[in-house]
Design a protein around this motif. Structure first.
Motif, PDB file in Angstrom:
ATOM      1  N   GLU A 174       0.822  -1.212   0.000  1.00  0.00           N
ATOM      2  CA  GLU A 174       0.000   0.000   0.000  1.00  0.00           C
ATOM      3  C   GLU A 174       0.858   1.264   0.000  1.00  0.00           C
ATOM      4  O   GLU A 174       0.568   2.225  -0.715  1.00  0.00           O
ATOM      5  N   LYS A 175       1.910   1.262   0.787  1.00  0.00           N
ATOM      6  CA  LYS A 175       2.763   2.450   0.886  1.00  0.00           C
ATOM      7  C   LYS A 175       3.902   2.422  -0.132  1.00  0.00           C
ATOM      8  O   LYS A 175       4.632   3.402  -0.277  1.00  0.00           O
ATOM      9  N   MET A 176       4.066   1.289  -0.807  1.00  0.00           N
ATOM     10  CA  MET A 176       5.094   1.130  -1.825  1.00  0.00           C
ATOM     11  C   MET A 176       6.463   1.570  -1.333  1.00  0.00           C
ATOM     12  O   MET A 176       7.080   2.491  -1.867  1.00  0.00           O
ATOM     13  N   CYS A 177       6.924   0.919  -0.290  1.00  0.00           N
ATOM     14  CA  CYS A 177       8.254   1.213   0.241  1.00  0.00           C
ATOM     15  C   CYS A 177       8.937  -0.082   0.629  1.00  0.00           C
ATOM     16  O   CYS A 177       8.290  -1.127   0.759  1.00  0.00           O
ATOM     17  N   ALA A 178      10.249  -0.023   0.779  1.00  0.00           N
ATOM     18  CA  ALA A 178      11.031  -1.211   1.092  1.00  0.00           C
ATOM     19  C   ALA A 178      10.972  -1.523   2.581  1.00  0.00           C
ATOM     20  O   ALA A 178      11.142  -0.650   3.421  1.00  0.00           O
ATOM     21  N   LEU A 179      10.728  -2.809   2.894  1.00  0.00           N
ATOM     22  CA  LEU A 179      10.799  -3.286   4.268  1.00  0.00           C
ATOM     23  C   LEU A 179      12.178  -3.877   4.482  1.00  0.00           C
ATOM     24  O   LEU A 179      12.618  -4.764   3.743  1.00  0.00           O
ATOM     25  N   VAL A 180      12.877  -3.377   5.501  1.00  0.00           N
ATOM     26  CA  VAL A 180      14.275  -3.737   5.733  1.00  0.00           C
ATOM     27  C   VAL A 180      14.393  -5.038   6.517  1.00  0.00           C
ATOM     28  O   VAL A 180      13.682  -5.251   7.503  1.00  0.00           O
ATOM     29  N   ASN A 181      15.277  -5.911   6.063  1.00  0.00           N
ATOM     30  CA  ASN A 181      15.670  -7.104   6.813  1.00  0.00           C
ATOM     31  C   ASN A 181      16.845  -6.676   7.694  1.00  0.00           C
ATOM     32  O   ASN A 181      17.988  -6.596   7.244  1.00  0.00           O
TER      33      ASN A 181
END
Length: 238
Positions: free
Chosen positions: A214-221
């Motif tokens: 929805e926010k079109m952003c990267a989720l960091v590992n």
């Protein structure tokens, strides 16, 4: 929604999808998607920026993090493992912090947030990678500051971009001494597992857990990111 906004959202989605699947050749991705993304995308147009009192910033986020950790501990269910090393897809909702760097939005799970500090004087160190800004002292603790824009997108980092950056906060990564410099805090939000397009295989960017759709952003590992930083490696593992 305007046509311009729709086009920007499509561009960001294409870019992050390419990072996840790595179906686009590296040079082509850099030449087309990355350049357009940095020139035109503003992925936080419809997000309300968080305004927290500076003096209460750390304590507020610590409380949220502790609450999230307690919920995870009480309601945790078995997780489904995927191929990416040391990353597991959660089967329950989790909270994430969203923050901005050079027009891009990144997110990380609150349970892996080590704290947030206002950026103060940073002492440079010689013989370090160019993305290593230096060391910041906080209560006699030495915090290693990452120039996040340079680390995430080194191919687009130039003098103009460097001069435009206004880093204000340091996002600490779990229990490590590493912190990501960021320009602003966006919000915290609860994400369900299906809110994220998860990474499906190992690749050149082990720090990328997935894309928040929805926010079109990267989720960091976070664990993989810390490993890369400890080795002095950049975002593509080099």
């Amino acid at each position: 929604m305007s046509n311009g906004t729709f086009a920007k959202e499509e561009l960001v989605e294409d870019y992050l999808t390419a990072l996840l699947t790595e179906e686009v050749p590296e040079k082509e991705l850099q030449r087309e998607n990355v350049a357009k993304l940095l020139e035109t995308a503003n992925v936080v147009e419809n997000q309300k920026e968080v305004t927290l009192p500076t003096e209460n910033l750390e304590s507020s986020l610590v409380e949220v993090k502790e609450s999230a950790a307690l919920v995870d501990k009480q309601e945790a269910l078995p997780v489904n493992k995927i191929e990416t090393a040391e990353w597991e897809i959660p089967t329950t909702s989790f909270q994430a912090l969203f923050f901005n760097v050079a027009g891009l939005t990144l997110a990380l799970p609150l349970t892996e947030l080590g704290g947030i500090h206002k950026i103060q004087k940073i002492g440079p160190l010689f013989g370090k990678p160019n993305w290593f800004k230096g060391v910041m002292l906080h209560r006699e603790e030495k915090l290693s500051v990452v120039d996040t824009a340079m680390w995430v997108m080194p191919e687009k980092y130039n003098q103009a971009l460097a001069e435009s950056l206004k880093y204000q906060y340091l996002i600490m990564l779990d229990s490590s001494s590493w912190g990501l410099a960021c320009e602003s805090l966006v919000t915290t939000a609860t994400l369900a597992p299906n809110d994220v397009k998860w990474r499906e295989a190992n690749g050149k960017r082990p720090w990328l857990a997935g894309m928040v759709k929805e926010k079109m952003c990267a989720l960091v590992n976070v664990k993989q990111l810390v490993k890369l930083l400890n080795k002095g490696q950049g975002s593509n593992g080099k």
